[in-house]
Design a protein around this motif. Structure first.
Motif, PDB file in Angstrom:
ATOM      1  N   CYS A   1       1.154  -1.012  -0.197  1.00 34.71           N
ATOM      2  CA  CYS A   1      -0.091   0.531  -0.104  1.00 34.71           C
ATOM      3  C   CYS A   1       0.901   1.559  -0.109  1.00 34.71           C
ATOM      4  O   CYS A   1       1.956   0.921   0.863  1.00 34.71           O
TER       5      CYS A   1
ATOM      6  N   CYS B   1       0.255   3.921   2.845  1.00 36.19           N
ATOM      7  CA  CYS B   1       0.772   4.060   4.351  1.00 36.19           C
ATOM      8  C   CYS B   1       2.440   3.714   4.640  1.00 36.19           C
ATOM      9  O   CYS B   1       3.161   3.245   5.523  1.00 36.19           O
TER      10      CYS B   1
ATOM     11  N   CYS C   1      -4.326   2.699   6.858  1.00 36.28           N
ATOM     12  CA  CYS C   1      -4.976   3.415   6.245  1.00 36.28           C
ATOM     13  C   CYS C   1      -5.992   2.916   5.820  1.00 36.28           C
ATOM     14  O   CYS C   1      -6.192   1.777   6.339  1.00 36.28           O
TER      15      CYS C   1
ATOM     16  N   CYS D   1      -6.031  -0.057   3.183  1.00 34.68           N
ATOM     17  CA  CYS D   1      -6.260  -1.163   3.105  1.00 34.68           C
ATOM     18  C   CYS D   1      -6.024  -1.934   4.431  1.00 34.68           C
ATOM     19  O   CYS D   1      -5.949  -3.057   4.858  1.00 34.68           O
TER      20      CYS D   1
END
Ligand SMILES: [Zn+2]
Ligand SMILES: [Zn+2]
Lengths: 318, 437
Positions: free
Chosen positions: A90, A93, A99, A102
């Motif tokens: 991801c 983050c 975040c 995800c």
């Protein structure tokens, strides 16, 4: 290899479909394809499950790791999972996994204030995303919905408290069984049963009855009017060879002939409830296609040739 | 390996055979300190070193629920006399959790005694031991994912555990088979099965049940068949890898299994030890380039350590850090594989490798003695470097050093010669020039 095409066009025919159950036929393909589909459904279709637990207060009888493990196994509705990101790749983050792209955050606060034992269940988990919630089994099971309060996590007595924050992430069953969306995926070859009518007619009614009853599953029956042995449900046959052994024992080998149609399969799929069984099949096909694309594309690229060129030469016997 | 079993990795991930071990450590300050120091030490954490504050609370004791890795401090003791703070460090090889901290409040003024209970999580790993209730114990040798396990075409069930049928003929644990098949019927019906032995013989002859006093197994078989299962409890399974039908039907059913206390994580690293040895050997065979390095590896791993005084072989017993027995059966299997170099390495180089001096004239290895060179003293005095004596061994019985040869042999062979000599048996060696000599 002079351009002969072995391409086949598999067909699917759906027999029965419920939210968590689907039965379908897969035709015109072979066992490798059927098994690939089964394996993808079991361990490669992504779902969402609790992966990280931060315990603030735990004075229950179960220890922290144990509760964390139990939380991980709670099925969460995962329609979103296919479009979600794996927290390890991801960008939002940096693989932190915290975040909104995800992960989904859950909170649980429970304290027993009465003398009666308090059941902390999956319904006490408060989700930050209304699309990802613990699966509700109450209506589908047909039980009295007031009784059914979700999956029990722990029981608390007076004064005990559990307070935690949990983060659910996308994952696949290969990494941990908690991410597997399928309870059961199985298939069998479609059987083809031929009764040798002439030989069958040489049997007495009692012998016919004995033959019919030799199979533990109800494959054959006797027509009450004509007293003929008929196939009532050929798919009930489990390839246990019981009827063949019986025919042999009666001294009538060849009474029935049973073949497995090696390119037809009957699939039974049961989902755990995190996604619909039909969606599970579709997602599995989608993932299988992605995997095949990955193989096909890597074959064309030069990098792949550099990587596997030597290996390929080696495999050709060089 | 004998009685190995395969566990379903996914089942293990779902919590199967999960276990924990509790271990309590008592720290009594009044016992630890010398008489002069008594009452002078207490539990307190240091203010200067903040690095331990994540593990140790303000009272010098660990937080409950805290994970402690090996080498971490879990408790600190302050000594008033020396004005020093000493940390108790957790030993071992695996992380543990603090389960409970109990303090002894008999001494009201200052705390002198605490009990700290640790929790070791023990999920099944390869090498752990499991057993049914019939003494059918086995060691987990593989953890297979769910998808790789064979599955039933009708129910889709995958086994939690796969065992080898060779465990049955010699041990004759029929009860386990009965348990399995009876449990299968029991779970299909949702009831218990009475498997009391000789029940049919003891049953009241006037009772109603006498008419069906057939064998329990037959009753079970016919009931299984009613549910659409095979009479004998076998099922047709499909390979998890290929999706094809397995060539024979498999006997499958529920059996109660227990986890035994012998867990590899307690057992040093004996197992990894062997594997690393074999691995080093494989390297040696497969990659001749790395040969020197690999031999060195083997050498280091094994040949250091205590040895027996008499035989000079590595001592047995794990506690004393001894070697692992490589017995006759192991030797035979190595021979069967034709792994002669490995065999030589295991039984000789890494065991009691010895270079003996043999007199080729009389064939004795016991009559050799070292000669003390006479000139050595003189030379040392005159400041000259000591000359390299060509042969400083001689045969005592032949009174010469002419026939001296060196021969590599296991040290026990010399021991054998000595034992035989003690019984008045002379052992003579005839040295020849073999292919390698
Ligand atoms: Zn993210
Ligand atoms: Zn001699």
């Amino acid at each position: 290899m002079d351009g002969a095409s072995y391409q086949r066009f598999p067909k699917i025919r759906i027999r029965e479909m419920k939210d968590d159950y689907v039965k379908f036929e897969l035709r015109d393909t072979d066992a490798s394809m059927a098994n690939a589909l089964r394996r993808v459904m079991l361990v490669e279709v992504p779902t969402i499950a609790i992966d990280l637990v931060e315990i603030e207060v735990n004075s229950s009888v179960l220890n922290d790791e144990f509760i964390a493990h139990r939380l991980g196994l709670i099925p969460l509705t995962s329609e979103r999972a296919m479009n979600m990101r794996f927290s390890r790749d991801c960008d939002a983050c940096d693989g932190d996994g915290q975040c909104e792209f995800c992960s989904v955050e859950f909170h649980l606060r429970a304290k027993c204030m009465t003398d009666q034992t308090l059941d902390v269940t999956s319904k006490d988990l408060i989700s930050s995303d209304h699309t990802v919630i613990p699966v509700d089994f109450s209506d589908s099971a047909g039980f009295d919905s007031s009784e059914q309060r979700g999956i029990i996590i722990v029981k608390l007595r007076r004064g005990q408290e559990l307070r935690l924050r949990a983060i659910a992430r996308k994952g696949i069953g290969k990494d941990h069984a908690k991410w597997s969306p399928a309870a059961t995926v199985t298939f069998m070859y479609e059987p083809e049963i031929h009764i040798n009518e002439d030989l069958m007619e040489s049997l007495t009614l009692d012998e016919k009855r004995g033959f019919v009853e030799s199979s533990p599953t109800k494959v054959f029956d006797i027509d009450p009017n004509t007293h003929q042995v008929v196939v009532v449900d050929r798919e009930a046959y489990t390839y246990d060879d019981e009827v063949l052994k019986k025919a042999e024992a009666m001294g009538k080998p060849g009474l029935v002939e049973i073949y497995a149609k090696e390119d037809n399969f009957i699939f039974t799929v049961e989902s755990t409830g995190v996604i619909k069984a039909s969606q599970l099949v579709l997602n599995a096909i989608e993932i299988l296609k992605q995997k095949l694309d990955a193989v096909r594309l890597s074959e064309d690229t030069v990098e792949a040739d550099d990587q596997f060129g030597e290996l390929g030469a080696h495999m050709r016997g060089g | 390996m004998e009685d190995a079993m395969i566990l379903n990795k996914s089942s293990v991930e779902r919590g199967m055979f999960h276990g924990q071990i509790y271990q309590t450590e008592t720290i009594d300050l009044s016992e630890q300190s010398r008489k002069s120091d008594r009452g002078r030490s207490s539990f307190r954490r240091t203010v200067t070193d903040k690095s331990t504050h994540s593990h140790i609370d303000a009272d010098g004791l660990p937080y409950v629920g805290q994970m402690i890795c090996p080498g971490d401090a879990y408790c600190s003791i302050y000594n008033e006399v020396t004005n020093m703070t000493r940390n108790m460090v957790k030993k071992g090889t695996e992380p543990v959790y603090v389960d409970y901290v109990a303090v002894d409040v008999k001494n009201k003024k200052n705390l002198q005694k605490v009990n700290i209970r640790f929790r070791h999580p023990r999920n099944p790993v390869i090498g752990d031991k499991f057993s049914s209730r019939h003494g059918q114990k086995g060691v987990c040798s593989q953890l297979w994912p769910d998808v790789d396990m064979p599955f039933s075409g009708t129910t889709g069930m995958r086994p939690d555990l796969v065992i080898n049928p060779h465990a049955f003929p010699s041990r004759m644990t029929i009860a386990m088979l009965i348990e399995s098949i009876a449990a299968k019927v029991g779970s299909l019906n949702g009831e218990f099965i009475d498997a009391t032995p000789f029940a049919s013989s003891v049953a009241d002859p006037n009772g109603d049940s006498t008419c069906e006093s057939e064998l329990l197994v037959d009753q079970i078989g016919s009931r299984l068949k009613k549910h659409g299962f095979n009479y004998h409890g076998v099922e047709v399974l499909y390979s998890g890898f290929y999706g094809t039908e397995l060539p024979c039907a498999i006997f499958i059913g529920p059996v109660y299994y227990q986890r035994l206390r012998h867990m590899v994580s307690d057992k040093f690293q004996a197992r990894y030890f062997i594997i690393s040895l074999l691995f080093a050997y494989i390297h040696q065979v497969l990659c001749p380039v790395n040969q020197g390095l690999s031999i060195l590896n083997v050498f280091q791993v094994r040949s250091t350590g205590t040895v027996d005084q008499v035989t000079r072989q590595p001592i047995k017993g794990r506690k004393k850090g001894g070697g692992i027995r490589f017995g006759e059966m192991e030797r035979d299997s190595m021979l069967a594989h034709g792994a002669a170099y490995l065999l030589h390495d295991r039984l000789h180089t890494c065991s009691d490798y010895h270079v003996a001096d043999v007199c080729s004239l009389c064939g004795s290895i016991l009559t050799t003695t070292f000669i003390q060179p006479q000139q050595r003293l003189v030379r040392e005095i005159s400041g000259l470097p000591p000359p390299r004596a060509a042969k400083k061994v001689m045969c005592q019985s032949c009174q010469t050093n002419e026939g001296m040869e060196t021969v590599a042999m296991p040290y026990v062979f010399r021991y054998l010669a000595a034992e035989l000599a003690a019984m008045n048996i002379k052992m003579t060696l005839h040295l020849g020039h073999g292919a390698g000599a």
